[in-house]
Enzyme design. Structure first.
Site, short mmCIF file in Angstrom:
data_model
loop_
_atom_site.label_atom_id
_atom_site.label_comp_id
_atom_site.label_asym_id
_atom_site.label_seq_id
_atom_site.Cartn_x
_atom_site.Cartn_y
_atom_site.Cartn_z
N GLU A 1 48.35 22.89 -6.53
CA GLU A 1 47.39 21.85 -6.01
C GLU A 1 47.46 20.63 -6.27
OE1 GLU A 1 46.49 25.07 -6.53
OE2 GLU A 1 45.65 26.20 -4.99
N ASN B 1 52.28 25.75 -10.16
CA ASN B 1 50.89 25.49 -11.60
C ASN B 1 52.39 25.36 -12.65
OD1 ASN B 1 52.34 28.07 -10.42
ND2 ASN B 1 50.39 29.13 -11.74
N CYS C 1 40.53 22.09 -8.08
CA CYS C 1 41.46 21.43 -7.10
C CYS C 1 40.98 21.60 -6.06
CB CYS C 1 42.97 23.05 -7.15
SG CYS C 1 43.99 22.71 -8.16
N1 THU Z 1 46.29 28.26 -9.94
C1 THU Z 1 46.54 27.75 -9.13
O1 THU Z 1 47.96 26.94 -9.19
N2 THU Z 1 46.17 27.23 -8.42
C2 THU Z 1 45.15 27.83 -7.63
O2 THU Z 1 44.70 27.47 -7.20
C3 THU Z 1 44.54 29.11 -8.60
C4 THU Z 1 45.84 28.89 -9.69
C5 THU Z 1 47.64 29.35 -10.73
C6 THU Z 1 46.03 28.79 -12.44
C7 THU Z 1 46.73 29.64 -13.85
O3 THU Z 1 48.62 29.14 -14.28
C8 THU Z 1 47.73 30.78 -12.03
O4 THU Z 1 47.20 30.62 -11.30
C9 THU Z 1 46.34 31.93 -12.74
O5 THU Z 1 44.92 30.50 -12.45
#
Ligand code: THU
Length: 122
Positions: free
Chosen positions: A49, A36, A81
């Site tokens: 993702e 992320n 996602c």
């Molecule tokens: N996040 C992801 O990378 N994948 C997910 O499926 C859920 C949320 C990240 C986005 C943000 O940087 C942090 O987790 C909190 O929401």
């Protein structure tokens, strides 16, 4: 899952502090990772993702067969996602891992049933 866990170490998370790593296995045997990447404009944040899937496309990897997602608690992918997953890898198996080594196996078909995939459903 090992690749997803390693990618989580690269997460750019100055706002949430929540680390996510993902890895896409393609039919060609390649593994593409993502993490992320957050932004001061929160809505411009990209999830792990989608980072992994979009990177795989950019590298010409067109047949994602499995996606691993690693987080400390073992969360499930967000709705945005899931929509991207069904677009790029509608038959993907999905593995959700956590820091305790728990591994949940699911699929995009299970995570997003009756998905919107086409503007012409006939
Ligand atoms: N996040 C992801 O990378 N994948 C997910 O499926 C859920 C949320 C990240 C986005 C943000 O940087 C942090 O987790 C909190 O929401």
């Amino acid at each position: 899952m090992a690749a997803a866990k390693a990618a989580a170490a690269n997460a750019y998370i100055p706002y949430s502090g929540f680390r996510v790593g993902a890895a896409v296995l393609d039919a060609d045997g390649s593994v593409t990772v993502g993490c992320n990447v957050e932004n001061a404009g929160y809505g411009s944040t990209i999830c792990a993702e989608r980072t992994a899937l979009v990177s795989a496309v950019a590298q010409g990897r067109k047949q994602p067969t499995a996606l691993a997602v690693y987080t400390e608690p073992g969360v499930s992918p967000c709705g945005s996602c899931r929509q991207v997953m069904v677009e790029l890898g509608p038959t993907m198996q999905v593995y959700l891992g956590n820091a305790k080594g728990r591994l949940v196996e699911t699929s995009i078909a299970e995570l997003l049933p009756n998905a919107f995939t086409d503007i012409d459903p006939e």
